[in-house]
Structure formats: structure tokens, C-alpha cells
Design a protein around this motif. Sequence first.
Motif, short mmCIF file in Angstrom:
data_model
loop_
_atom_site.label_atom_id
_atom_site.label_comp_id
_atom_site.label_asym_id
_atom_site.label_seq_id
_atom_site.Cartn_x
_atom_site.Cartn_y
_atom_site.Cartn_z
N TYR A 68 46.61 37.10 31.88
CA TYR A 68 47.08 36.67 30.57
C TYR A 68 46.08 37.02 29.47
CZ TYR A 68 50.61 34.10 33.13
OH TYR A 68 51.65 33.77 33.94
N ASN A 69 45.15 37.92 29.78
CA ASN A 69 44.14 38.33 28.81
C ASN A 69 43.37 37.15 28.23
OD1 ASN A 69 44.77 41.09 29.08
ND2 ASN A 69 46.54 40.78 27.75
N GLU A 70 43.02 36.22 29.09
CA GLU A 70 42.33 35.02 28.62
C GLU A 70 40.82 35.07 28.84
OE1 GLU A 70 43.51 32.47 32.61
OE2 GLU A 70 44.61 32.16 30.77
N LEU A 71 40.34 36.10 29.50
CA LEU A 71 38.90 36.22 29.73
C LEU A 71 38.25 36.97 28.56
CD1 LEU A 71 38.82 37.26 33.48
CD2 LEU A 71 38.21 35.06 32.51
N PRO A 72 36.99 36.68 28.31
CA PRO A 72 36.30 37.46 27.28
C PRO A 72 36.14 38.92 27.73
CG PRO A 72 34.77 35.98 28.40
CD PRO A 72 36.14 35.66 28.91
N ALA A 73 36.10 39.81 26.77
CA ALA A 73 35.99 41.24 27.08
C ALA A 73 34.74 41.54 27.91
CB ALA A 73 35.98 42.04 25.78
N SER A 74 33.71 40.74 27.73
CA SER A 74 32.46 40.97 28.47
C SER A 74 32.63 40.77 29.98
CB SER A 74 31.36 40.05 27.94
OG SER A 74 31.73 38.69 28.12
N ALA A 75 33.67 40.04 30.39
CA ALA A 75 33.89 39.79 31.81
C ALA A 75 34.71 40.89 32.48
CB ALA A 75 34.58 38.44 32.00
N LEU A 76 35.37 41.72 31.70
CA LEU A 76 36.27 42.73 32.27
C LEU A 76 35.59 43.72 33.21
CD1 LEU A 76 38.67 43.44 29.29
CD2 LEU A 76 39.03 42.00 31.29
N PRO A 77 34.42 44.26 32.89
CA PRO A 77 33.79 45.20 33.84
C PRO A 77 33.54 44.57 35.21
CG PRO A 77 32.72 45.36 31.71
CD PRO A 77 33.67 44.18 31.64
N GLU A 78 33.12 43.32 35.22
CA GLU A 78 32.86 42.64 36.49
C GLU A 78 34.16 42.45 37.28
OE1 GLU A 78 30.88 38.48 38.10
OE2 GLU A 78 30.60 39.06 36.01
N ILE A 79 35.22 42.09 36.58
CA ILE A 79 36.52 41.91 37.24
C ILE A 79 37.01 43.24 37.79
CG2 ILE A 79 38.95 41.29 36.86
CD1 ILE A 79 37.16 38.86 36.71
N GLU A 80 36.93 44.29 36.99
CA GLU A 80 37.37 45.61 37.43
C GLU A 80 36.59 46.08 38.65
OE1 GLU A 80 37.01 47.93 33.90
OE2 GLU A 80 38.90 47.17 33.08
N GLU A 81 35.30 45.84 38.65
CA GLU A 81 34.48 46.24 39.80
C GLU A 81 34.89 45.46 41.05
OE1 GLU A 81 29.84 46.40 41.27
OE2 GLU A 81 30.26 46.31 39.12
N ALA A 82 35.13 44.16 40.89
CA ALA A 82 35.55 43.34 42.03
C ALA A 82 36.87 43.85 42.59
CB ALA A 82 35.66 41.88 41.61
N LEU A 83 37.80 44.21 41.70
CA LEU A 83 39.10 44.71 42.15
C LEU A 83 38.97 46.05 42.87
CD1 LEU A 83 41.26 43.78 39.03
CD2 LEU A 83 41.42 42.76 41.31
N GLN A 84 38.03 46.88 42.45
CA GLN A 84 37.83 48.19 43.08
C GLN A 84 37.19 48.06 44.46
OE1 GLN A 84 35.55 50.49 40.31
NE2 GLN A 84 37.29 50.82 38.94
N HIS A 85 36.41 47.04 44.67
CA HIS A 85 35.66 46.92 45.92
C HIS A 85 36.24 45.90 46.90
CE1 HIS A 85 32.71 48.89 43.27
NE2 HIS A 85 32.37 49.51 44.40
N ASP A 86 37.27 45.19 46.50
CA ASP A 86 37.86 44.18 47.38
C ASP A 86 39.37 44.42 47.46
OD1 ASP A 86 38.89 41.91 48.63
OD2 ASP A 86 37.49 40.55 47.62
N PRO A 87 39.82 45.14 48.49
CA PRO A 87 41.25 45.47 48.60
C PRO A 87 42.15 44.23 48.68
CG PRO A 87 39.97 46.61 50.30
CD PRO A 87 39.04 45.71 49.57
N GLU A 88 41.65 43.18 49.32
CA GLU A 88 42.45 41.95 49.42
C GLU A 88 42.65 41.32 48.03
OE1 GLU A 88 42.05 37.73 51.72
OE2 GLU A 88 41.32 39.51 52.74
N LEU A 89 41.59 41.31 47.25
CA LEU A 89 41.67 40.78 45.89
C LEU A 89 42.59 41.66 45.03
CD1 LEU A 89 40.69 38.77 43.72
CD2 LEU A 89 38.77 40.32 43.30
N ALA A 90 42.48 42.97 45.17
CA ALA A 90 43.32 43.89 44.41
C ALA A 90 44.79 43.70 44.77
CB ALA A 90 42.88 45.33 44.66
#
Length: 63
Positions: free
Chosen positions: A2-24
Motif C-alpha cells: 500500500y506504499n506505506e513504507l518510507p522510501a528509505s526502506a525500499l532498497p532493503e525490502i527489494e533486496e529481501a525479496l530478491q534473496h528470499d524466494p519464499e518471501l517473494a
Amino acid sequence: MYNELPASALPEIEEALQHDPELATACADLLLAQRTLEGLRCEPRPAVSARILEYSRTFPAGS
């Protein structure tokens, strides 16, 4: 989602999604569910509204 996170958190989220197939996968499932739910009708069919109004007329006024 819902785009509720600050923009500064997006790189960390994107990295987590790239490295965790279950999370993705879970994220993809949630995004699909979100899009599906947004497309649902959010009001009753006219026949349902008519039945409710018809039923409400069986009660005396002021009750």
C-alpha cells in the motif's frame, strides 16, 4: 503493498525479496489478492436492495 513504507526502506525490502524466494512468492500472492479484491463489486445487486426495502415496509412506521 500500500506504499506505506518510507522510501528509505525500499532498497532493503527489494533486496529481501530478491534473496528470499519464499518471501517473494508470499508478496506476489498478496499483490494478486489485492488486485483481485479491488476489482470486486462493493454494493448489493438491485434485487437484494429491493427485497430489503420491501421487507422494511412490513413494519409499522416509527418502530
